[in-house]
Design a protein around this motif. Structure first.
Motif, short mmCIF file in Angstrom:
data_model
loop_
_atom_site.label_atom_id
_atom_site.label_comp_id
_atom_site.label_asym_id
_atom_site.label_seq_id
_atom_site.Cartn_x
_atom_site.Cartn_y
_atom_site.Cartn_z
N LYS A 121 0.73 -1.13 -0.19
CA LYS A 121 0.08 0.12 0.01
C LYS A 121 0.68 1.39 0.02
O LYS A 121 0.33 2.29 -0.08
N ASP A 122 2.15 1.02 0.17
CA ASP A 122 3.07 2.19 0.11
C ASP A 122 3.96 2.44 -0.97
O ASP A 122 4.68 1.34 -1.27
N ASN A 370 -2.33 11.22 -1.54
CA ASN A 370 -2.12 10.87 0.09
C ASN A 370 -3.17 11.76 0.71
O ASN A 370 -4.08 12.39 -0.10
N ARG A 480 7.02 2.74 12.15
CA ARG A 480 8.13 2.86 11.26
C ARG A 480 9.30 1.96 11.57
O ARG A 480 9.97 2.09 12.59
N LYS A 523 6.21 1.12 6.64
CA LYS A 523 5.27 2.00 7.67
C LYS A 523 3.94 1.21 8.01
O LYS A 523 3.66 0.28 7.25
#
Length: 564
Positions: A121-122, A370, A480, A523
């Protein structure tokens, strides 16, 4: 000069290959160039050089575009248009390159279009997985439309290099997450349905096409507009003498249809934008010959894509044009536009010369807008024939770049992370360590990129399957982790996973920079944990000595950050 059979054969090959395939991209390929990924914020702004003769208004709402400096490059192929699906993954066609040792080219070799699944997803921690390839419909047929709507995946193709090439229609699937390797003409299988136009001209155009390289307009909800329709955009000619090929088109066009298989795959169901009424309302008409441009600027336009940004309530149009074989434009150009309505009027935001230096196929998937609603990740391909790359992060790859739209009358705040690395407070153990290296090196704060001291890194004896554990005296709340590879160029830890004391796990999909130049960042939502374990699952390295079997894989540093 002697004309041998070998010379004749080489001449024929040269005539049939595009320059893109003849270029050595070894130093630029996304999975090989170093660093391929960086999560670090290093803001920069490309000069906004709008020509004096620009016929379009400047945006009054969006001042400019700024890049955060964060980037990620995946695979060694181009033509990526990521689409999100209900299974939580993204999917895209791809072509002209390689991934996982599997090559496909739409104009040579297999005449095929590749397919891929993208997990994660990042954008800086994704895994691209090859789903094979399928016959594109003919030589020079490249993917363009990539659309997932109502659990159906549509891939459209177009004739890229023929002078009068056209969009030739779709293949579609309701069960596409399967490996497919059909490279024969007129193939059939249980996953994909062939709805390609037999004449290779889906919209039945004459002369130079308006709808040649067609793309799906990206909407946040299921890729449908508020009216329930899907929209397609394309670059094409604006006059009989205009440019019209894969990377150049003097105008941008728009069409729409209902979001059903029957409508999307039938040309007669489409309505084309044909202008505005005197009161400014858009006019939609059947028949491609009636289509009018939403933007018309000869010598400046080319490959394009449109994405709707809900929080800004803006349509963002991106256009790219390459200078190759160009008579009027001596530079590559990437332009950002904005409009309140999908049909315009579009206003110019930012005009960038030679960003890349050579950039094409821009797009923004809604999943990578974002949370602030004004910044996002743009995917492009770059530099299939350019040697001097600027900036460094633009690659011949699925090349992803985080950018932000600067709004008028709203202060622009750069992201400044206040990160507290608690890894040095942990006790470190590992399943194995090579002589002179030690597990504690991953928390010593030293990233020895010159690889002068093996005691400053951890090197495992077993390679894949090696595990290292960080444990604290009391529970910590973290969100993180950053991982630095070994500084040695001959070993590269490329993938692994974290297991936490609360029973959860997180994958490190994206490989950190080989030689420890930049980290990979993972993250996640804040977790309360007492320990974390990292296991290596993939990597490249030389074999160890006889008394140290396995691959010599390891890490220079692990940073674990306390949640703010």
């Amino acid at each position: 000069m002697k004309f041998s059979f070998l010379t004749f054969f080489f001449t024929i090959v040269m005539m049939n290959l595009s320059f893109a395939q003849l270029t050595d991209n070894t130093k630029r390929e996304g999975d090989k160039a170093d660093p391929a990924i960086s999560p670090i914020y290093k803001y920069y702004e490309w000069e906004n050089e709008i020509p004096d003769d620009c016929p379009y208004e400047r945006s009054e709402d969006i001042i400019k575009v700024r890049f955060t400096g964060r980037f990620a490059n995946y695979t060694a192929a181009d033509t990526w248009y990521l689409q999100s699906a209900n299974d939580g993954n993204l999917y895209s066609p791809w072509t002209d390159g390689e991934m996982e040792g599997f090559s496909t080219n739409s104009n040579i070799r297999s005449n095929a279009v590749g397919q891929a699944k993208v997990m994660g997803k990042d954008p800086i921690n994704l895994k691209f997985e090859n789903l094979g390839r399928m016959w594109a419909g003919g030589t020079n047929y490249y993917p363009c439309v990539s659309l997932i709507v109502d659990d159906v995946f549509y891939i459209g193709t177009y004739n890229a290099f023929n002078q009068e090439g056209y969009f030739n229609g779709f293949r579609y699937s309701k069960n596409w997450n399967n490996f497919t390797a059909n490279t024969e003409p007129n193939w059939k299988n249980q996953y994909w349905t062939n709805a390609i136009d037999l004449d290779g001209n889906f919209f039945n155009e004459t002369g130079k096409a308006k709808f040649r390289t067609v793309h799906a307009v990206n909407f946040a909800k299921n890729n449908k507009a508020e009216d329930g329709r899907i929209y397609l955009s394309a670059h094409g000619y604006s006059s009989g003498n205009g440019k019209n090929n894969w990377d150049k088109g003097d105008a941008i066009y728009l069409c729409r249809t209902d979001a059903t298989v029957e409508s999307i795959t039938k040309a007669e169901s489409y309505e084309f934008f044909t202008g505005h009424t005197k009161k400014g309302k858009p006019i939609w008409t059947k028949g491609v010959e009636n289509a009018k441009p939403i933007v018309d600027w000869p010598n400046h336009l080319g490959s394009e894509s449109i994405t709707y940004f809900p929080k800004m309530d803006k349509y963002i149009l991106m256009t790219c044009r390459l200078k190759e074989s160009e008579e009027n434009l001596p530079y590559n150009v990437t332009i950002f536009w904005e409009a309140d309505e999908i049909t315009g009027p579009y206003k110019l935001v930012h005009y960038m010369k030679d960003w890349g230096a050579q950039t094409y196929f821009p797009n923004i998937t809604p999943q990578f807008i974002n949370d602030d609603g004004t910044s996002a990740w743009m995917t492009v391909a770059s530099n299939y024939s350019v040697q001097n790359i600027n900036p460094h992060q633009n690659r011949y790859a699925a090349s992803m770049h985080e950018l932000a739209f600067v709004l008028k009358d709203e202060p622009f705040n750069e992201v400044k992370l206040d990160l507290k690395n608690i890894a040095p407070m942990a006790k470190v153990t590992a399943t194995s360590s090579e002589k002179d290296s030690k597990p504690e090196a991953v928390i010593d704060g030293v990233i020895d990129v010159e690889n002068k001291d093996k005691t400053k890194e951890w090197i495992s004896q077993e390679g894949r399957g090696a595990m290292i554990k960080l444990e604290w005296d009391e529970e910590k709340v973290i969100d993180r982790i950053r991982v630095y590879d070994s500084p040695a160029g001959d070993r590269w830890t490329k993938e692994g996973y974290f297991v936490f004391s609360d029973g959860s796990m997180e994958w490190m999909y994206a490989a950190p920079s080989n030689s420890a130049k930049t980290p990979t960042e993972i993250k996640f939502q804040p977790k309360k944990v007492k320990w974390v374990k990292f296991t290596i699952t993939d990597g490249n390295a030389e074999m160890s000595t006889e008394w140290l079997p396995g691959l010599r894989l390891g890490l220079s540093e692990i940073q674990v950050f306390e949640a703010n």
